[in-house]
Write a protein that holds these residues in place. Structure first.
Motif, PDB file in Angstrom:
ATOM      1  N   MET A 251       5.175  -6.424   0.488  1.00  0.00           N
ATOM      2  CA  MET A 251       5.428  -7.003   1.836  1.00  0.00           C
ATOM      3  C   MET A 251       4.238  -6.591   2.770  1.00  0.00           C
ATOM      4  O   MET A 251       3.745  -7.449   3.668  1.00  0.00           O
ATOM      5  N   ARG A 252       3.386  -5.142   2.693  1.00  0.00           N
ATOM      6  CA  ARG A 252       2.416  -5.134   3.302  1.00  0.00           C
ATOM      7  C   ARG A 252       1.414  -5.917   3.108  1.00  0.00           C
ATOM      8  O   ARG A 252       0.551  -6.408   3.950  1.00  0.00           O
ATOM      9  N   ARG A 253       0.901  -6.262   1.927  1.00  0.00           N
ATOM     10  CA  ARG A 253      -0.008  -6.985   1.391  1.00  0.00           C
ATOM     11  C   ARG A 253       0.180  -8.571   1.843  1.00  0.00           C
ATOM     12  O   ARG A 253      -0.869  -9.182   2.206  1.00  0.00           O
ATOM     13  N   ALA A 254       1.264  -8.951   1.863  1.00  0.00           N
ATOM     14  CA  ALA A 254       1.708 -10.184   2.207  1.00  0.00           C
ATOM     15  C   ALA A 254       1.427 -10.184   3.804  1.00  0.00           C
ATOM     16  O   ALA A 254       0.860 -11.290   4.468  1.00  0.00           O
ATOM     17  N   ALA A 255       1.718  -9.213   4.653  1.00  0.00           N
ATOM     18  CA  ALA A 255       1.639  -9.301   6.099  1.00  0.00           C
ATOM     19  C   ALA A 255      -0.092  -9.403   6.404  1.00  0.00           C
ATOM     20  O   ALA A 255      -0.494  -9.740   7.316  1.00  0.00           O
ATOM     21  N   GLU A 256      -0.672  -8.379   5.645  1.00  0.00           N
ATOM     22  CA  GLU A 256      -2.080  -8.364   5.889  1.00  0.00           C
ATOM     23  C   GLU A 256      -2.667  -9.587   5.620  1.00  0.00           C
ATOM     24  O   GLU A 256      -4.066  -9.891   6.082  1.00  0.00           O
ATOM     25  N   MET A 257      -2.172 -10.500   4.876  1.00  0.00           N
ATOM     26  CA  MET A 257      -2.863 -11.782   4.515  1.00  0.00           C
ATOM     27  C   MET A 257      -2.660 -12.617   5.858  1.00  0.00           C
ATOM     28  O   MET A 257      -3.562 -13.574   5.977  1.00  0.00           O
ATOM     29  N   VAL A 258      -1.850 -12.321   6.704  1.00  0.00           N
ATOM     30  CA  VAL A 258      -1.726 -13.090   8.065  1.00  0.00           C
ATOM     31  C   VAL A 258      -2.427 -12.327   9.119  1.00  0.00           C
ATOM     32  O   VAL A 258      -3.062 -12.878   9.793  1.00  0.00           O
ATOM     33  N   PHE A 259      -2.181 -11.099   9.005  1.00  0.00           N
ATOM     34  CA  PHE A 259      -2.809 -10.510  10.140  1.00  0.00           C
ATOM     35  C   PHE A 259      -4.231  -9.563   9.847  1.00  0.00           C
ATOM     36  O   PHE A 259      -4.598  -9.153  10.774  1.00  0.00           O
ATOM     37  N   GLY A 260      -4.451  -9.382   8.584  1.00  0.00           N
ATOM     38  CA  GLY A 260      -5.786  -8.722   8.411  1.00  0.00           C
ATOM     39  C   GLY A 260      -5.007  -7.177   8.434  1.00  0.00           C
ATOM     40  O   GLY A 260      -4.049  -6.754   8.194  1.00  0.00           O
ATOM     41  N   SER A 261      -5.980  -6.307   8.523  1.00  0.00           N
ATOM     42  CA  SER A 261      -5.875  -4.946   8.439  1.00  0.00           C
ATOM     43  C   SER A 261      -4.629  -4.403   9.341  1.00  0.00           C
ATOM     44  O   SER A 261      -4.743  -4.893  10.549  1.00  0.00           O
ATOM     45  N   LEU A 262      -3.819  -3.526   8.911  1.00  0.00           N
ATOM     46  CA  LEU A 262      -2.708  -3.155   9.773  1.00  0.00           C
ATOM     47  C   LEU A 262      -2.628  -1.509   9.677  1.00  0.00           C
ATOM     48  O   LEU A 262      -2.065  -0.794   9.399  1.00  0.00           O
ATOM     49  N   PRO A 263      -3.736  -1.192  10.464  1.00  0.00           N
ATOM     50  CA  PRO A 263      -3.861   0.450  10.425  1.00  0.00           C
ATOM     51  C   PRO A 263      -2.607   1.180  11.032  1.00  0.00           C
ATOM     52  O   PRO A 263      -2.450   2.409  10.605  1.00  0.00           O
ATOM     53  N   ASP A 264      -1.817   0.828  11.917  1.00  0.00           N
ATOM     54  CA  ASP A 264      -0.685   1.432  12.471  1.00  0.00           C
ATOM     55  C   ASP A 264       0.476   1.045  11.862  1.00  0.00           C
ATOM     56  O   ASP A 264       1.576   1.916  12.058  1.00  0.00           O
ATOM     57  N   VAL A 265       0.403   0.644  10.424  1.00  0.00           N
ATOM     58  CA  VAL A 265       1.517   0.272   9.680  1.00  0.00           C
ATOM     59  C   VAL A 265       1.551   1.284   8.613  1.00  0.00           C
ATOM     60  O   VAL A 265       0.496   1.319   7.736  1.00  0.00           O
ATOM     61  N   ARG A 266       2.565   1.812   8.153  1.00  0.00           N
ATOM     62  CA  ARG A 266       2.739   2.911   7.121  1.00  0.00           C
ATOM     63  C   ARG A 266       3.882   2.378   6.247  1.00  0.00           C
ATOM     64  O   ARG A 266       4.769   1.671   6.714  1.00  0.00           O
ATOM     65  N   HIS A 267       3.784   2.598   4.853  1.00  0.00           N
ATOM     66  CA  HIS A 267       4.446   2.350   4.004  1.00  0.00           C
ATOM     67  C   HIS A 267       4.647   3.314   2.935  1.00  0.00           C
ATOM     68  O   HIS A 267       3.687   4.050   2.446  1.00  0.00           O
ATOM     69  N   VAL A 268       5.883   3.530   2.526  1.00  0.00           N
ATOM     70  CA  VAL A 268       6.175   4.452   1.417  1.00  0.00           C
ATOM     71  C   VAL A 268       7.013   3.864   0.310  1.00  0.00           C
ATOM     72  O   VAL A 268       8.223   3.346   0.641  1.00  0.00           O
ATOM     73  N   CYS A 269       7.060   3.850  -0.844  1.00  0.00           N
ATOM     74  CA  CYS A 269       7.660   3.078  -2.115  1.00  0.00           C
ATOM     75  C   CYS A 269       8.406   4.244  -2.700  1.00  0.00           C
ATOM     76  O   CYS A 269       7.911   5.054  -3.148  1.00  0.00           O
ATOM     77  N   LEU A 270       9.656   3.900  -3.127  1.00  0.00           N
ATOM     78  CA  LEU A 270      10.379   4.795  -4.198  1.00  0.00           C
ATOM     79  C   LEU A 270      10.050   3.846  -5.441  1.00  0.00           C
ATOM     80  O   LEU A 270      10.492   2.583  -5.556  1.00  0.00           O
ATOM     81  N   SER A 271       9.495   4.433  -6.302  1.00  0.00           N
ATOM     82  CA  SER A 271       9.485   3.803  -7.557  1.00  0.00           C
ATOM     83  C   SER A 271       9.932   4.619  -8.722  1.00  0.00           C
ATOM     84  O   SER A 271      10.518   5.526  -8.697  1.00  0.00           O
ATOM     85  N   GLU A 272       9.853   3.826  -9.955  1.00  0.00           N
ATOM     86  CA  GLU A 272      10.675   4.656 -11.083  1.00  0.00           C
ATOM     87  C   GLU A 272       9.782   5.956 -11.689  1.00  0.00           C
ATOM     88  O   GLU A 272      10.261   6.922 -12.058  1.00  0.00           O
ATOM     89  N   ASP A 273       8.492   6.061 -11.289  1.00  0.00           N
ATOM     90  CA  ASP A 273       7.566   7.123 -11.683  1.00  0.00           C
ATOM     91  C   ASP A 273       7.525   8.158 -10.392  1.00  0.00           C
ATOM     92  O   ASP A 273       6.920   9.012 -10.719  1.00  0.00           O
ATOM     93  N   LYS A 274       8.268   7.843  -9.331  1.00  0.00           N
ATOM     94  CA  LYS A 274       8.221   8.836  -8.397  1.00  0.00           C
ATOM     95  C   LYS A 274       9.788   9.304  -7.949  1.00  0.00           C
ATOM     96  O   LYS A 274      10.439   8.384  -7.859  1.00  0.00           O
ATOM     97  N   GLY A 275       9.808  10.569  -8.020  1.00  0.00           N
ATOM     98  CA  GLY A 275      11.393  11.022  -7.901  1.00  0.00           C
ATOM     99  C   GLY A 275      11.707  11.206  -6.385  1.00  0.00           C
ATOM    100  O   GLY A 275      10.525  11.024  -5.450  1.00  0.00           O
TER     101      GLY A 275
END
Length: 124
Positions: free
Chosen positions: A1-25
């Motif tokens: 989602m962040r990468r898609a939003a950056e395609m529209v707005f460019g760099s998003l320095p005030d946006v943070r993201h944290v992903c929960l994935s299979e390799d991260k508890g």
């Protein structure tokens, strides 16, 4: 989602993201999310977008924000989608009224294409 939003707005320095994935508890996810929340300026509204209501990211966000005393100024939203993210990025603030309006707009963006059924008696 962040990468898609950056395609529209460019760099998003005030946006943070944290992903929960299979390799991260969940413990590592919680530590990363807590660090992000601690970086946020105090007192300002924050919008947290999560995938599923009642899922680990949603529940963890609520718990951490409550522990930090930030739940009153936060909007934790489930059902994240790209239109919601884009509308919030265009908004001037992340207050709860702004987030509610963005949710309504994102809800309206969910559509299913249905071919038009021609009436057999209708002339073209």
């Amino acid at each position: 989602m962040r990468r898609a939003a950056e395609m529209v707005f460019g760099s998003l320095p005030d946006v943070r993201h944290v992903c929960l994935s299979e390799d991260k508890g969940i413990a590592q996810f919680e530590a990363e999310l807590s660090a992000v929340f601690e970086e946020l300026p105090g007192g300002e509204p924050v919008a947290v977008l999560c995938d599923v209501n009642g899922g680990s990211p949603y529940n963890t966000s609520l718990r951490l924000l409550e522990q930090m005393g930030r739940l009153e100024t936060a909007s934790v939203v489930s059902g994240m989608n790209l239109p919601l993210l884009l509308v919030l990025l265009m908004a001037e603030d992340s207050g709860q009224e702004t987030v509610k309006a963005a949710i309504d707009g994102a809800r309206d963006s969910i559509q299913m294409f249905e071919p038009r059924q021609e009436d057999e008696d209708e002339e073209l």
